[in-house]
Design a protein around this motif. Structure first.
Motif, short mmCIF file in Angstrom:
data_model
loop_
_atom_site.label_atom_id
_atom_site.label_comp_id
_atom_site.label_asym_id
_atom_site.label_seq_id
_atom_site.Cartn_x
_atom_site.Cartn_y
_atom_site.Cartn_z
N ALA A 36 -9.58 5.97 1.00
CA ALA A 36 -8.32 5.37 0.64
C ALA A 36 -7.22 5.63 1.44
O ALA A 36 -6.38 5.01 1.89
CB ALA A 36 -8.01 5.25 -0.94
N GLY A 72 -8.24 2.25 -4.62
CA GLY A 72 -7.34 3.09 -4.23
C GLY A 72 -8.48 4.36 -4.35
O GLY A 72 -9.67 4.21 -4.85
N PHE A 91 -3.27 4.02 -2.78
CA PHE A 91 -3.72 2.64 -3.33
C PHE A 91 -3.12 1.57 -2.50
O PHE A 91 -2.27 1.61 -1.60
CB PHE A 91 -2.84 2.48 -4.76
CG PHE A 91 -3.09 3.79 -5.66
CD1 PHE A 91 -4.49 3.52 -6.28
CD2 PHE A 91 -2.53 4.87 -5.80
CE1 PHE A 91 -4.66 4.53 -7.36
CE2 PHE A 91 -2.54 5.55 -6.67
CZ PHE A 91 -3.86 5.47 -7.44
N PHE A 115 1.07 -1.09 0.03
CA PHE A 115 -0.02 -0.10 0.09
C PHE A 115 0.72 1.19 -0.08
O PHE A 115 2.10 1.17 0.26
CB PHE A 115 -0.80 0.13 1.17
CG PHE A 115 -0.38 -0.32 2.43
CD1 PHE A 115 0.00 0.61 3.31
CD2 PHE A 115 -0.26 -1.57 3.00
CE1 PHE A 115 0.71 0.29 4.71
CE2 PHE A 115 0.28 -1.77 4.22
CZ PHE A 115 0.63 -0.94 5.29
#
Length: 411
Positions: free
Chosen positions: A338, A187, A229, A9
């Motif tokens: 996100a 995301g 993301f 991430f």
């Protein structure tokens, strides 16, 4: 639900590019808000702009997608080894088995604003160089990410106001559970534009200074921009050839969504939809309310939103530590879910309780255990709340792998 692992991430916002910069800012209680100097905006407010977006262009073979929103997405995709992780997943599963699910509110609408300023004075025609489908169209955000990685799996965009970047996690979970994909890039990305700045100004929701979530003097939001993301995959099974998860791996353990449709722009005063979303996240994870160690609040810093969320939280939780990181990043709208999901995952990975930046005097009437000082903490679980206009609500529950897989929650 069966948990999913966030194998990688990343996040980029006004507090920094990538996870290291983001964590350093949170640990140091450094926000990224500054007085608004965005192009042609003459507003008495503060914003969270990402430095350097205009210093680059999108990749040459994707020039049709050239706009601020996609430049911001590209900037984030190239942090923390995320692009390399997606490429490895594509080799492992095949490009057609990876989905792309992105949240945004306005995508590249700034390109349309600029195009209208350049209309032909006689015919009113927009410039021939304007490409709506690849920029302003909300799907352009997913199309860009999909094309950037050469992926061929299902792809779509969710535009449900401020819950957009959270709801994509639920969409990916359902796709994985149905066996339609083996991994998902999820995301959110939203960039600054005049439409959002003046739109929120018309609603009288902008703070003249840096926003102060849950402060007794809170008086409105600070708009920011961000891209964040995650790569979601199934948890390896005992008979898999893949290595077992490390104990500090972060799992998506629960998802809750609701739509109370109370009002176009105001929350339900008792936080009905917010409570339903949190209840569903808990139920789907098998984790009880007293098993939640930290709540990343939606926390917009408007009087009514913070009050409604507090009411909802108090119906389920008793003195759980919580904070809103929007005091640091601003409200990044369609990307907020996100961004704050990544911040919750980062808090679990680093075992750090984030403080509410800019808030100086907590509104005690709200009755929450709001954190003004961050620090090391034993965090097994974290809940991230995202509540949007029109009552589109989403709560995501994240947990460390050791807690979930060793019996801390039902699977």
């Amino acid at each position: 639900m069966k948990p999913l692992v966030l194998t990688h991430f990343t996040a980029t916002s006004c507090i920094g590019r990538g996870l290291d910069a983001t964590f350093d800012a949170l640990r140091g209680k450094r926000g990224g808000l500054a007085p608004c100097h965005f192009e042609r905006a003459t507003l008495d407010t503060w914003i969270g702009a990402v430095d350097g977006i205009d210093d680059q262009t999108v990749r040459d073979d994707l020039s049709d997608y050239e706009c601020r929103n996609n430049r911001l997405a590209q900037l984030a995709l190239n942090q923390d080894g995320f692009a390399e992780a997606v490429a490895a997943a594509a080799r492992r599963y095949g490009a057609q088995r990876i989905g792309v699910f992105i949240g945004t509110s306005t995508a590249g609408i700034l390109e349309t604003e600029q195009a209208y300023r350049e209309r032909d004075p006689h015919s009113g025609a927009l410039p021939a160089t304007f490409r709506y489908a690849e920029t302003h169209n909300p799907y352009s955000s997913a199309a860009f990410v999909r094309a950037y990685f050469g992926l061929q799996g299902p792809a779509f965009v969710i535009s449900s106001a401020c819950s957009s970047g959270a709801k994509v996690f639920g969409s990916a979970r359902r796709m994985l559970a149905a066996g339609l994909i083996d991994a998902a890039v999820v995301g959110g990305v939203d960039s600054l534009c005049l439409t959002t700045l003046y739109g929120f100004n018309s609603l009288e929701l902008l703070s003249p200074g840096p926003c102060k979530p849950f402060d007794v003097q809170r008086n409105g939001i600070s708009i920011g921009e961000a891209a964040a993301f995650a790569l979601l995959e199934r948890v390896p099974q005992a008979n898999d050839t893949t290595p077992p998860l490390p104990a500090d791996a972060v799992l998506l353990a629960g998802v809750g969504e609701s739509s109370d449709a109370y009002h176009m722009s105001s929350p339900h005063p008792q936080g009905l939809g917010a409570r339903l979303a949190m209840e569903q996240a808990l139920a789907s994870s098998g984790i009880a309310a007293d098993g939640i160690d930290y709540i990343n609040l939606h926390g917009t810093a408007t009087p009514s939103n913070d009050a409604a969320e507090s009411t909802a939280v108090k119906t389920l939780f008793n003195d759980t530590p919580c904070s809103s990181t929007k005091g640091a990043t601003g409200h990044t709208l369609g990307a907020a879910g996100a961004l704050e999901a990544v911040i919750a995952a980062l808090a679990l990975r680093e075992q750090w309780l984030p403080a509410g930046i800019n808030t100086t005097e907590v509104d005690t009437a709200l009755g929450l255990n709001y954190q003004l000082t961050g620090g090391p903490a034993i965090l097994r679980t974290a809940l991230s709340n995202s509540f949007g206009f029109g009552g589109t609500n989403c709560s995501l529950l994240f947990a460390r792998a050791a807690y979930v897989l060793d019996g801390g929650a039902a699977s």
